[in-house]
Design a protein around this motif. Structure first.
Motif, PDB file in Angstrom:
ATOM      1  N   PRO A  12       0.805  -1.230   0.000  1.00  0.00           N
ATOM      2  CA  PRO A  12       0.000   0.000   0.000  1.00  0.00           C
ATOM      3  C   PRO A  12       0.839   1.283   0.000  1.00  0.00           C
ATOM      4  N   SER A  13       1.970   1.313   0.737  1.00  0.00           N
ATOM      5  CA  SER A  13       2.771   2.548   0.791  1.00  0.00           C
ATOM      6  C   SER A  13       3.265   2.937  -0.591  1.00  0.00           C
ATOM      7  N   GLY A  14       3.939   2.002  -1.264  1.00  0.00           N
ATOM      8  CA  GLY A  14       4.541   2.290  -2.562  1.00  0.00           C
ATOM      9  C   GLY A  14       3.502   2.621  -3.612  1.00  0.00           C
ATOM     10  N   VAL A  96     -14.011   5.324  11.965  1.00  0.00           N
ATOM     11  CA  VAL A  96     -12.997   4.621  11.164  1.00  0.00           C
ATOM     12  C   VAL A  96     -13.714   3.855  10.057  1.00  0.00           C
ATOM     13  N   MET A  97     -12.962   3.511   9.007  1.00  0.00           N
ATOM     14  CA  MET A  97     -13.544   2.791   7.868  1.00  0.00           C
ATOM     15  C   MET A  97     -13.060   1.346   7.922  1.00  0.00           C
ATOM     16  N   VAL A  98     -13.989   0.408   7.934  1.00  0.00           N
ATOM     17  CA  VAL A  98     -13.606  -0.996   7.864  1.00  0.00           C
ATOM     18  C   VAL A  98     -13.578  -1.396   6.385  1.00  0.00           C
ATOM     19  N   TYR A  99     -12.383  -1.552   5.859  1.00  0.00           N
ATOM     20  CA  TYR A  99     -12.172  -1.865   4.442  1.00  0.00           C
ATOM     21  C   TYR A  99     -10.790  -2.511   4.365  1.00  0.00           C
ATOM     22  N   GLY A 100     -10.712  -3.710   3.863  1.00  0.00           N
ATOM     23  CA  GLY A 100      -9.492  -4.503   3.968  1.00  0.00           C
ATOM     24  C   GLY A 100      -8.319  -3.959   3.164  1.00  0.00           C
ATOM     25  N   GLN A 101      -7.132  -4.212   3.690  1.00  0.00           N
ATOM     26  CA  GLN A 101      -5.899  -3.819   2.983  1.00  0.00           C
ATOM     27  C   GLN A 101      -5.838  -4.474   1.600  1.00  0.00           C
ATOM     28  N   THR A 102      -6.361  -5.700   1.487  1.00  0.00           N
ATOM     29  CA  THR A 102      -6.388  -6.384   0.186  1.00  0.00           C
ATOM     30  C   THR A 102      -7.162  -5.542  -0.829  1.00  0.00           C
ATOM     31  N   GLU A 103      -8.283  -4.988  -0.390  1.00  0.00           N
ATOM     32  CA  GLU A 103      -9.117  -4.187  -1.313  1.00  0.00           C
ATOM     33  C   GLU A 103      -8.444  -2.847  -1.617  1.00  0.00           C
ATOM     34  N   VAL A 104      -7.820  -2.235  -0.600  1.00  0.00           N
ATOM     35  CA  VAL A 104      -7.053  -0.996  -0.810  1.00  0.00           C
ATOM     36  C   VAL A 104      -6.003  -1.235  -1.891  1.00  0.00           C
ATOM     37  N   THR A 105      -5.272  -2.345  -1.739  1.00  0.00           N
ATOM     38  CA  THR A 105      -4.182  -2.651  -2.673  1.00  0.00           C
ATOM     39  C   THR A 105      -4.740  -2.940  -4.066  1.00  0.00           C
ATOM     40  N   GLY A 160       8.703  -2.832   2.950  1.00  0.00           N
ATOM     41  CA  GLY A 160       8.340  -3.622   4.123  1.00  0.00           C
ATOM     42  C   GLY A 160       9.518  -3.902   5.042  1.00  0.00           C
ATOM     43  N   PHE A 161       9.232  -4.673   6.086  1.00  0.00           N
ATOM     44  CA  PHE A 161      10.232  -4.901   7.137  1.00  0.00           C
ATOM     45  C   PHE A 161      11.473  -5.644   6.629  1.00  0.00           C
ATOM     46  N   GLY A 298      -0.682   0.049  11.933  1.00  0.00           N
ATOM     47  CA  GLY A 298       0.392  -0.219  10.967  1.00  0.00           C
ATOM     48  C   GLY A 298       0.164   0.435   9.613  1.00  0.00           C
ATOM     49  N   LEU A 299      -0.912   0.065   8.964  1.00  0.00           N
ATOM     50  CA  LEU A 299      -1.208   0.614   7.639  1.00  0.00           C
ATOM     51  C   LEU A 299      -1.451   2.123   7.735  1.00  0.00           C
ATOM     52  N   ASN A 300      -2.070   2.527   8.826  1.00  0.00           N
ATOM     53  CA  ASN A 300      -2.377   3.950   8.984  1.00  0.00           C
ATOM     54  C   ASN A 300      -1.112   4.779   9.191  1.00  0.00           C
ATOM     55  N   SER A 301      -0.120   4.225   9.886  1.00  0.00           N
ATOM     56  CA  SER A 301       1.156   4.943  10.031  1.00  0.00           C
ATOM     57  C   SER A 301       1.872   5.012   8.690  1.00  0.00           C
TER      58      SER A 301
END
Ligand code: FAD
Ligand code: DHB
Length: 390
Positions: A12-14, A96-105, A160-161, A298-301
């Motif tokens: 998501p960041s990139g 807050v919005m409940v929406y998965g990182q998979t869908e964001v990506t 990522g880490f 995590g994703l929000n930061s």
């Protein structure tokens, strides 16, 4: 190849940064180690703060999120069977919005496709060069047609880490802070109706549990497990039985169970690397910091890093002003450490720690009692959960 900004990492960041910069006419090339299917197969974050959803809209990627995501005005904390509600909206006016990182990506990849963004998958041996030299930086990698090189103005380490970007900063420059927790979260995704309209974070003597969701037909549940456990050793039946045992009886009674679509264990870790800039390299997201998932930070930061970086790069390219880039590391880290504090606090409040003393357990119970007897304490929890201002 040549570009203005070379982004390493197609999480998501990139993707978000590449999409935002494209809309401002700034050229990027994004390198991702894995295939798109692999990236989209990872089940991760589920809760987005307002600032993140605003960035998605600014990136012209907010339509499906706004149509299918669910706004939540609060969540529940259960303390050994007793339910309390944290009213986010009452204390902050926000949700807050409940929406998965998979869908964001997925939405970000589709936007990059629509705009013919340069996203290169399955790259190997990514290496960063000339990060602090008088000549501009470049990135080398290998793909199916051999060795490649990208010349650029800036390199963004959004890998990522475990990615190579942070490791490109010399050891005598980089400072790393880490805290490893003695447990992980076993997560299950199931095609079942969520047990509750809002998320439930449950503290229980058997260990922490979380009831979350991706939609009204897709549930996400987690239980705290020892680090020695393996996901494959947990049958679905054993998972559901343990989850029920950690929830209040009425919630357990209405829990709809079904086959797991995904089951994995995530160890809990806090980590910060400083500085987040080295010469022409800027780190963003999990490449620079990790939190235990408890506070959904995590994703929000990662989103707040992208906000600062995006504005810094716009000011550099469109206004000839480098103040934002020069202040990036300090500004991003100030917010990152607040997310660290909150995630540590929420993790400490809700989990069972092996080998704790009676004193520690008493203090944890007192913290919980204080939280639900004090508007100020609930307001503090709420303002951190919905996201501190950028
Ligand atoms: P990543 O998503 O890790 O993306 C980095 C990308 O870089 C990856 O695609 C990787 O393949 C790629 N890469 C790695 N090495 C290379 C290389 N050598 N070359 C090229 N590419 C490379 N956060 C929240 O805000 N809310 C939540 O509710 C939440 N829940 C979570 C639940 C779980 C179980 C987990 C594990 C995490 C959760 N998080 C949550 C955290 C969140 O998922 C991460 O913070 C987020 O993925 C960070 O995004 P990123 O793009 O910085 O990193
Ligand atoms: C989810 C994950 C979290 O860490 C959290 O705090 C809330 C929700 C999730 O995956 O749905």
């Amino acid at each position: 190849m040549k570009t203005q900004v070379c982004i390493i990492g197609g999480g998501p960041s990139g993707l978000l940064l590449s999409q935002l910069l494209h809309l401002k006419g700034i050229d990027t090339i994004l390198l991702e180690k894995h295939s798109r299917e692999y990236v989209l197969g990872r089940i991760r974050a589920g809760v987005l703060e307002h600032g993140f959803t605003e960035l998605m809209r600014e990136a012209e990627c907010g339509d499906r999120m706004d149509a299918e995501g669910e706004l939540h005005d609060g969540f529940e904390i259960v303390d050994n069977g007793i339910q309390h509600r944290v009213d986010l909206h009452k204390y902050t006016g926000a949700s807050v919005m409940v929406y998965g990182q998979t869908e964001v990506t997925r939405d970000l990849y589709e936007a990059r496709d629509r705009m013919q963004g340069k996203v290169i998958h399955n790259v190997e041996d990514v290496a960063l060069h000339n990060l602090k030299a008088a000549t501009p930086p470049y990135v080398t990698y290998r793909d199916s047609s051999g060795a490649q090189r990208i010349d650029c103005d800036f390199v963004i380490g959004a890998d990522g880490f475990h990615g190579p970007s942070r490791k490109a900063i010399p050891r005598d420059v980089l400072r790393e802070y880490e805290k490893v927790y003695p447990f992980g979260w076993l997560g299950v995704l199931s095609r079942t109706k969520p047990v509750n309209p809002e998320l439930i974070y449950a503290r229980n003597d058997r260990g922490f549990a979380l009831c979350s969701m991706r939609s009204q037909v897709l549930s996400r549940y987690y239980i705290q497990v020892p680090l020695s456990d393996k996901a494959e050793d947990w049958s679905d039946a054993a998972f559901w039985a343990e989850l029920k045992a950690r929830l209040p009886q009425d919630v357990a009674a209405r829990l709809e169970t079904g086959p797991s679509i995904e089951k994995s264990i995530a160890p809990l870790r806090s980590f910060v690397a400083e500085p987040m800039r080295y010469g022409n390299l800027f780190l963003a997201g999990d490449a620079a910091h990790i939190v235990p998932p408890t506070g959904a930070r995590g994703l929000n930061s990662a989103g707040s890093d992208i906000h600062y970086l995006y504005h810094g790069l716009i000011d550099h390219y469109l206004n000839g002003d480098d103040t934002g880039l020069n202040e990036y590391s300090a500004k991003a880290l100030a917010r990152v450490w607040k997310a660290q504090r909150f995630s540590w606090w929420m993790t400490s409040l809700l989990h069972s720690f092996p080998d704790t003393s009676e004193y520690d357990r008493h203090l944890q119970s007192t913290e919980m009692e204080y939280l639900f007897s004090s508007d100020a304490a609930q307001a503090s929890l709420a303002e951190n959960y919905v996201g501190l201002p950028f």
